[in-house]
Write an enzyme that holds these catalytic residues in place. Structure first.
Site, PDB file in Angstrom:
ATOM      1  CG  HIS A  68      63.745  42.321   1.394  1.00 55.11           C
ATOM      2  ND1 HIS A  68      62.692  41.478   1.755  1.00 55.11           N
ATOM      3  CD2 HIS A  68      62.960  43.408   0.936  1.00 55.11           C
ATOM      4  CE1 HIS A  68      61.527  41.645   1.471  1.00 55.11           C
ATOM      5  NE2 HIS A  68      61.631  42.930   0.985  1.00 55.11           N
ATOM      6  CE  LYS A 188      56.147  41.562   2.228  1.00 58.92           C
ATOM      7  NZ  LYS A 188      57.441  41.536   1.920  1.00 58.92           N
ATOM      8  CG  ASP A 323      61.450  46.779  -0.928  1.00 63.04           C
ATOM      9  OD1 ASP A 323      61.735  45.703  -0.313  1.00 63.04           O
ATOM     10  OD2 ASP A 323      60.669  46.866  -2.108  1.00 63.04           O
TER      11      ASP A 323
END
Length: 412
Positions: A68, A188, A323
């Protein structure tokens, strides 16, 4: 037309074979035209730039399948107080850290929009190649619903970033289409709650089977993959049965989940580093991790480690994803060490972060290995990763990074 020769190295080409000593890689513009023993490579008559890597290790550019880039920490304070434009300026620095760590391609699992991707593609900023999902899909009260009991809704919404919250088959269908319209290259979906969720728990399933099948159907119309954030067992099974291409996290998977993943060819992105760092933060009472998620972060980490090890032993296709964004950017290759702690040998981990990761993203024809015809994404490691895999986690040991034929980092 320009040539670049990387020579005097030890080649680990991403295919899992024996490393090649005294190796070289010849690049023409942005493609690899030869790789192997240096003496076997025909040097062109045209002017050529030569980079002597002095016995260092030549590897493919790594691929992080779950990042992200637009955030770092997912704290409420950041979301509440950060001006919208600052997210983009901060992303520039985060992308630089990511590529300097040896990661030349990423799948952004939520928040980066098409403008961020274009800024990298057009050379305005330096960063990894992006595959973007734009807005994750969530149910009302689900993992990506940031509405708080105070009445404040702190989710980021702006013209290039559609709201991903949807309920019911028709609303879900419309929302998937809006996200694809916004430039998503992968869909997603949050099929369970999350460890740092405000309104749910990791085990709780999200979306009905009918809703999930609509999501996959709409994505398939445009030949897009669906990746599923999933901790709880029921949600994992729902996602696999609906046709998701990969399971992200996979914490509570059981024997039935494992059998389904193997029979369906579903990839698993375990994100070890995020699970472990979240646990460490939860155990530190002074950390900024939300109080509601502390118990979940501690409890789920051990469950996750045991179940991923079981999946690996059974033969589930596991690839690298960190992540990063939930955790700090720029230490992406620490994930490889955790994968080896789980049971992989170093070569398996390298392949999981290169060739297999490229397959998961649908990019296997152009990335993931160092061989003729592939895009020239190359990383030079100071130390032998086969004897010290954890050395890759320190960006100071990544001496050279080439993306798309261009040197973007050089500390040789």
């Amino acid at each position: 037309m320009s040539y670049l020769l990387i020579n005097n190295g030890i080649l680990i080409n991403g295919n899992g074979g024996t490393p090649i000593q005294n190796a070289a890689v010849l690049i023409k513009d942005n493609h690899i035209v030869a790789a192997g023993l240096e003496e076997s490579i025909k040097i062109p008559a045209e002017k050529i730039n030569i980079v002597d890597v002095k016995g260092s290790f030549i590897l493919p550019g790594f691929i992080d399948a779950h990042v992200h880039l637009m955030t770092e920490g997912f704290t409420r304070e950041e979301t509440i107080y950060t001006p919208l434009s600052l997210y983009f300026y901060n992303a520039i620095e985060r992308m630089k850290r990511t590529i300097n760590a040896g990661v030349t391609s990423v799948r952004d699992a939520g928040l980066a929009d098409v403008g961020v991707k274009l800024a990298v593609d057009n050379g305005i900023i330096i960063g990894p190649r992006l595959q973007i999902s734009v807005s994750p899909l969530s149910i009302t009260g689900g993992h990506f619903d940031f509405w708080l009991n105070s009445g404040f809704d702190i989710k980021p919404i702006y013209p290039g970033y559609p709201d991903g919250i949807a309920d019911g088959e028709e609303e879900v269908r419309k929302t998937v289409r809006e996200i694809m319209r916004a430039g998503a290259e992968v869909i997603k979906v949050m099929v369970t709650g999350g460890v740092i969720s405000a309104n749910d728990r990791p085990e709780y399933p999200q979306f009905s089977m009918k809703e999930l099948k609509v999501i996959v159907e709409e994505a398939n119309y445009r030949n897009l993959q669906v990746v599923a954030h999933a901790h709880g067992t029921k949600g994992i099974k729902n996602a696999i049965n609906a046709g998701a291409n990969s399971i992200e996290h996979g914490t509570c998977l059981d024997d039935e989940c494992i059998e389904l993943m193997i029979s369906n060819g579903t990839f698993l992105v375990p994100t070890f580093i995020a699970m472990k760092i979240n646990k460490e933060l939860a155990e530190d009472e002074t950390s900024a991790i939300p109080d509601w998620s502390r118990d979940d972060a501690i409890r789920m980490e051990k469950v996750h480690e045991n179940n991923i090890r079981k999946a690996y032993k059974a033969g589930v296709k596991i690839i690298m994803g960190t992540d990063s964004g939930v955790i700090t950017h720029g230490r992406n290759l620490d994930e490889l060490g955790y994968m080896c702690d789980m049971g992989m040998d170093p070569m398996e981990a390298i392949v999981a972060g290169t060739k297999k990761a490229a397959e998961s993203l649908g990019w296997e024809e152009k990335l993931g290995s160092i061989e003729f015809g592939k895009l020239a994404d190359i990383v030079i490691s100071k130390y032998d990763p086969l004897t010290n895999i954890k050395s890759l986690g320190d960006p100071n040991n990544i001496l050279l990074v080439i993306k798309d034929g261009k040197i973007v980092k050089n500390i040789l």
